[in-house]
Design a protein around this motif. Structure first.
Motif, PDB file in Angstrom:
ATOM      1  N   PHE A 198       0.848  -1.249   0.058  1.00 28.17           N
ATOM      2  CA  PHE A 198       0.031   0.028  -0.198  1.00 28.17           C
ATOM      3  C   PHE A 198       0.901   1.326   0.009  1.00 28.17           C
ATOM      4  N   ALA A 199       2.273   1.173  -0.313  1.00 29.85           N
ATOM      5  CA  ALA A 199       3.011   2.316  -0.076  1.00 29.85           C
ATOM      6  C   ALA A 199       2.696   3.220  -1.588  1.00 29.85           C
ATOM      7  N   PRO A 200       3.071   4.520  -1.475  1.00 29.91           N
ATOM      8  CA  PRO A 200       2.624   5.430  -2.623  1.00 29.91           C
ATOM      9  C   PRO A 200       3.911   5.272  -3.875  1.00 29.91           C
ATOM     10  N   ASP A 201       3.992   3.884  -4.240  1.00 26.08           N
ATOM     11  CA  ASP A 201       5.213   3.566  -5.303  1.00 26.08           C
ATOM     12  C   ASP A 201       4.417   3.320  -6.485  1.00 26.08           C
ATOM     13  N   PHE A 202       4.665   3.957  -7.523  1.00 23.78           N
ATOM     14  CA  PHE A 202       4.116   3.690  -8.973  1.00 23.78           C
ATOM     15  C   PHE A 202       4.977   3.087  -9.885  1.00 23.78           C
ATOM     16  N   THR A 203       6.321   2.655  -9.266  1.00 24.67           N
ATOM     17  CA  THR A 203       7.422   1.780 -10.023  1.00 24.67           C
ATOM     18  C   THR A 203       6.924   0.160  -9.995  1.00 24.67           C
ATOM     19  N   ASN A 204       6.414  -0.148  -9.056  1.00 23.36           N
ATOM     20  CA  ASN A 204       6.264  -1.567  -8.933  1.00 23.36           C
ATOM     21  C   ASN A 204       4.743  -1.855  -8.900  1.00 23.36           C
ATOM     22  N   SER A 205       4.466  -3.095  -8.937  1.00 27.58           N
ATOM     23  CA  SER A 205       2.933  -3.638  -9.105  1.00 27.58           C
ATOM     24  C   SER A 205       2.439  -3.444  -7.718  1.00 27.58           C
ATOM     25  N   THR A 206       2.062  -2.184  -6.991  1.00 29.06           N
ATOM     26  CA  THR A 206       1.583  -1.995  -5.815  1.00 29.06           C
ATOM     27  C   THR A 206       0.068  -2.032  -5.919  1.00 29.06           C
ATOM     28  N   PHE A 207      -0.642  -1.973  -4.653  1.00 25.31           N
ATOM     29  CA  PHE A 207      -2.083  -2.032  -4.767  1.00 25.31           C
ATOM     30  C   PHE A 207      -2.531  -0.687  -5.654  1.00 25.31           C
ATOM     31  N   TRP A 208      -1.949   0.308  -5.274  1.00 19.84           N
ATOM     32  CA  TRP A 208      -2.402   1.635  -6.077  1.00 19.84           C
ATOM     33  C   TRP A 208      -2.346   1.328  -7.420  1.00 19.84           C
ATOM     34  N   VAL A 209      -1.174   1.014  -7.825  1.00 22.26           N
ATOM     35  CA  VAL A 209      -0.986   0.618  -9.585  1.00 22.26           C
ATOM     36  C   VAL A 209      -2.000  -0.130 -10.143  1.00 22.26           C
ATOM     37  N   VAL A 210      -2.236  -1.215  -9.374  1.00 22.05           N
ATOM     38  CA  VAL A 210      -3.314  -1.962 -10.333  1.00 22.05           C
ATOM     39  C   VAL A 210      -4.608  -1.365  -9.850  1.00 22.05           C
ATOM     40  N   LEU A 211      -5.010  -0.764  -9.031  1.00 21.17           N
ATOM     41  CA  LEU A 211      -6.335  -0.053  -8.722  1.00 21.17           C
ATOM     42  C   LEU A 211      -6.623   0.919  -9.815  1.00 21.17           C
ATOM     43  N   LEU A 212      -5.394   1.700 -10.099  1.00 23.18           N
ATOM     44  CA  LEU A 212      -5.583   2.867 -11.178  1.00 23.18           C
ATOM     45  C   LEU A 212      -5.508   2.252 -12.515  1.00 23.18           C
ATOM     46  N   TYR A 213      -4.621   1.284 -12.761  1.00 25.13           N
ATOM     47  CA  TYR A 213      -4.809   0.556 -13.954  1.00 25.13           C
ATOM     48  C   TYR A 213      -6.219  -0.219 -14.233  1.00 25.13           C
ATOM     49  N   GLY A 214      -6.759  -0.716 -13.302  1.00 30.61           N
ATOM     50  CA  GLY A 214      -7.975  -1.467 -13.508  1.00 30.61           C
ATOM     51  C   GLY A 214      -9.190  -0.223 -13.732  1.00 30.61           C
ATOM     52  N   PHE A 215      -9.014   0.770 -12.886  1.00 29.96           N
ATOM     53  CA  PHE A 215      -9.984   1.766 -13.134  1.00 29.96           C
ATOM     54  C   PHE A 215     -10.245   2.349 -14.697  1.00 29.96           C
ATOM     55  N   PHE A 216      -9.038   2.645 -15.013  1.00 34.76           N
ATOM     56  CA  PHE A 216      -8.822   3.244 -16.288  1.00 34.76           C
ATOM     57  C   PHE A 216      -9.243   2.272 -17.144  1.00 34.76           C
ATOM     58  N   ILE A 217      -8.778   0.896 -17.164  1.00 31.61           N
ATOM     59  CA  ILE A 217      -9.102   0.027 -18.418  1.00 31.61           C
ATOM     60  C   ILE A 217     -10.593  -0.210 -18.194  1.00 31.61           C
ATOM     61  N   ASN A 218     -11.128  -0.453 -16.994  1.00 28.67           N
ATOM     62  CA  ASN A 218     -12.346  -0.660 -17.101  1.00 28.67           C
ATOM     63  C   ASN A 218     -13.213   0.303 -17.632  1.00 28.67           C
ATOM     64  N   LEU A 219     -12.908   1.764 -17.048  1.00 23.03           N
ATOM     65  CA  LEU A 219     -13.657   2.839 -17.723  1.00 23.03           C
ATOM     66  C   LEU A 219     -13.594   2.680 -19.219  1.00 23.03           C
ATOM     67  N   ASN A 220     -12.334   2.459 -19.956  1.00 25.99           N
ATOM     68  CA  ASN A 220     -12.489   2.132 -21.321  1.00 25.99           C
ATOM     69  C   ASN A 220     -13.273   1.118 -21.689  1.00 25.99           C
ATOM     70  N   ASN A 221     -13.135   0.122 -21.009  1.00 27.86           N
ATOM     71  CA  ASN A 221     -14.296  -0.961 -21.308  1.00 27.86           C
ATOM     72  C   ASN A 221     -15.692  -0.859 -21.587  1.00 27.86           C
ATOM     73  N   PHE A 222     -16.164  -0.353 -20.240  1.00 27.51           N
ATOM     74  CA  PHE A 222     -17.565   0.170 -20.195  1.00 27.51           C
ATOM     75  C   PHE A 222     -17.953   1.463 -21.129  1.00 27.51           C
ATOM     76  N   GLY A 223     -17.018   2.244 -21.295  1.00 25.93           N
ATOM     77  CA  GLY A 223     -17.292   3.581 -21.745  1.00 25.93           C
ATOM     78  C   GLY A 223     -17.066   3.790 -23.234  1.00 25.93           C
ATOM     79  N   MET A 224     -16.084   2.849 -23.896  1.00 26.98           N
ATOM     80  CA  MET A 224     -15.831   3.130 -25.325  1.00 26.98           C
ATOM     81  C   MET A 224     -15.511   1.904 -26.031  1.00 26.98           C
ATOM     82  N   ASP A 225     -15.437   0.810 -25.369  1.00 25.90           N
ATOM     83  CA  ASP A 225     -14.995  -0.529 -25.972  1.00 25.90           C
ATOM     84  C   ASP A 225     -16.302  -1.069 -26.912  1.00 25.90           C
ATOM     85  N   GLN A 226     -15.858  -1.098 -28.358  1.00 27.84           N
ATOM     86  CA  GLN A 226     -17.009  -1.573 -29.047  1.00 27.84           C
ATOM     87  C   GLN A 226     -17.814  -2.857 -28.396  1.00 27.84           C
ATOM     88  N   ASN A 227     -16.996  -3.717 -27.776  1.00 31.61           N
ATOM     89  CA  ASN A 227     -17.443  -4.889 -27.356  1.00 31.61           C
ATOM     90  C   ASN A 227     -18.676  -4.715 -26.640  1.00 31.61           C
TER      91      ASN A 227
END
Length: 522
Positions: free
Chosen positions: A225-254
């Motif tokens: 839970f350290a504020p580290d964005f160079t490794n696969s921390t909780f926050w890195v995966v959370l941010l990645y997941g939010f943005f990729i899921n926003l892309n999925n639900f928001g503008m992925d043609q699928n």
């Protein structure tokens, strides 16, 4: 093809593949026009669409990649699933009503209205590249598993499964895709439960022993839970997941295309939430599988030796001596062979008859994602490329023929991409990285158009150019010579979509502000 498997398993697998093809034949009776092929006349119930979206999410990348990732590390990647509710809330509140009111079957037509033809084309190219990466990784995942069961080449496995998928997708259109995905979603979930049962029943000490070993080896950790964005921390995966899921639900043609198949905006919104609340616990099952497999082979280390020797042989080549193979195998970590563990368990421990059911579940995981990707790619190519730039005055019969041809072409391209991925270390890692690279620019441009009413065409062009340069830099900075460390990006690869999206949105917003465009949209 699968002569290495018992006859009962062959029959089960053959029956499943035949059933999927027959679904396509059944729905081909309705598929007489392009609207039916792409929208199913807007008559699909919300619960079926929700299960369909869930099945698309739960691909073989999840079925094989997630247990492999959990086996090799921990539950850090589960944070991706935890990010889904927030992305879904935004999609239901803003994106679903927007698409339903526009009536456009393509998710990208709006970008042309907003910024011009270049924006629409750019987003379409990003989407198609993302789909090829998705289909390729799924083809690779299913081939990796079935090769362990059959001994046949990955290329041959991709070809046979790909042909079956192409047939029912071309014949049945989006309606066949959705209803087969409803069945596939149920099959793959039951398959995961069955695998857990088989591991636990073979595990000395049962569930308590699995929990004990998992806790000792930090297998249930969600990451630092350290504020580290160079490794696969909780926050890195959370941010990645939010943005990729926003892309999925928001503008992925699928997914956007499914909103149009619903009978009402309310049904479309219900489908999004149904997907989220099913996917969250279902994805957890696959992390549990990874932890269970780790505990099982920790108790029985000799049983994993064949996999370690196989990986060593792949790295050293067939001519390597047994001494060299054993020496390299002894240095391998669980992360080096995680993706191969579940297929190995299936080969050695799953009883006759049940293997056929498990393989059918893996096939369903692959087929649902690939079929929806083929249909969505064909739709986007037809609407946003062919009819936009090549031939605008097609009649309905010509459009339907184009959709059929494009579906076949994208299916073949997906197979080719899968063949190119043979040999990658982690299915999940390669898919996450490629999707982040291709989706980042697309999502940033879309959010700029939706959220900033003052941004104009010139602002969007500048923002996109800067965003592409940033994405290229963060993606390829590892190629920069070690003599210039200050030029390298230290961010984790999963941050590419976050940085790319924010760069385009913020640069476009700042450019619009500087140009004094308050109240003007051009």
């Amino acid at each position: 093809m699968m002569q290495n498997l018992p006859i009962i398993d062959l029959v089960i697998i053959a029956f499943y593949l035949l059933a999927m093809v027959l679904v396509g034949v059944w729905f081909s009776r309705k598929n007489k026009n392009a609207e039916q092929f792409t929208k199913a006349a807007g008559l699909i119930p919300g619960w079926a669409i929700g299960l369909s979206i869930y099945a698309t999410f739960l691909s073989s990348n999840t079925f094989l990649g997630v247990p492999g990732k959990a086996f090799g590390s921990n539950w850090n990647s589960f944070v991706f699933s935890l990010s889904m509710p927030l992305a879904a809330w935004i999609a239901v509140k803003y994106f679903v009503p927007f698409y339903r009111s526009s009536g456009e079957v393509s998710a990208y037509t709006h970008l042309e209205h907003r910024f011009g033809p270049w924006a629409r084309t750019y987003a379409v190219v990003c989407f198609l590249l993302t789909q090829l990466a998705r289909m390729g990784s799924v083809f690779f995942g299913i081939a990796l598993s079935l090769q362990a069961l059959t001994g046949y080449s990955m290329e041959a496995i991709m070809l046979v499964t790909g042909i079956c998928i192409i047939i029912y997708t071309v014949m049945g259109g989006i309606e066949a895709v959705i209803w087969t995905e409803v069945v596939q979603g149920v099959i793959k979930t039951l398959g995961a439960v069955l695998i857990i049962y088989l591991i636990v029943s073979n595990m000395p000490g049962g569930i308590p022993k699995i929990v004990e070993i998992g806790q000792t080896n930090s297998k249930f950790s969600l990451g630092s839970f350290a504020p580290d964005f160079t490794n696969s921390t909780f926050w890195v995966v959370l941010l990645y997941g939010f943005f990729i899921n926003l892309n999925n639900f928001g503008m992925d043609q699928n997914y956007v295309q499914r909103y149009h198949t619903a009978s009402s905006p309310r049904e479309a919104s219900k489908s999004v939430w149904l997907c989220v609340w099913i996917y969250l616990p279902a994805s957890l099952l696959f992390f549990i599988i990874g932890a269970c497999l780790f505990a099982y082979y920790e108790i029985n280390p000799a049983l994993i030796e064949p996999i370690k020797l196989q990986v060593a042989a792949e790295r050293l080549g067939a001519a390597a001596s047994s001494h060299d193979l054993s020496a390299l195998a002894a240095t391998l970590t669980p992360a080096d062979y995680g993706d191969k563990v579940m297929p190995h368990f299936m080969v050695t421990k799953i009883p006759t008859g049940l293997i056929g059911l498990i393989v059918s579940a893996i096939l369903s995981a692959a087929m649902s994602t690939i079929s929806s990707g083929m249909n969505a790619s064909a739709t986007v190519f037809s609407v946003d490329i062919y009819q936009r730039y090549i031939r605008k005055d097609q009649d309905d019969k010509q459009t339907l023929r184009l959709l059929h041809v494009a579906t076949v072409v994208f299916g073949l391209l997906g197979m080719g991409t899968g063949i190119m991925m043979i040999g990658v270390k982690s299915i999940l890692d390669i898919w996450w990285q490629l999707s982040g690279i291709f989706a980042g620019g697309m999502l940033g441009l879309f959010l700029l158009g939706i959220l900033n009413k003052h941004a104009g065409n010139s602002d969007a062009i500048l923002a996109t150019i800067v965003g592409i340069l940033v994405i290229i830099w963060t993606s390829l900075s590892y190629l920069i010579p070690a003599d210039y460390p200050y030029l390298k990006s230290t961010l984790h690869a999963n941050m590419i979509i976050v940085v790319g999206t924010l760069t385009i949105y913020l640069v476009g917003t700042f450019a619009a502000y500087l140009r004094g465009k308050e109240g003007v949209v051009n």
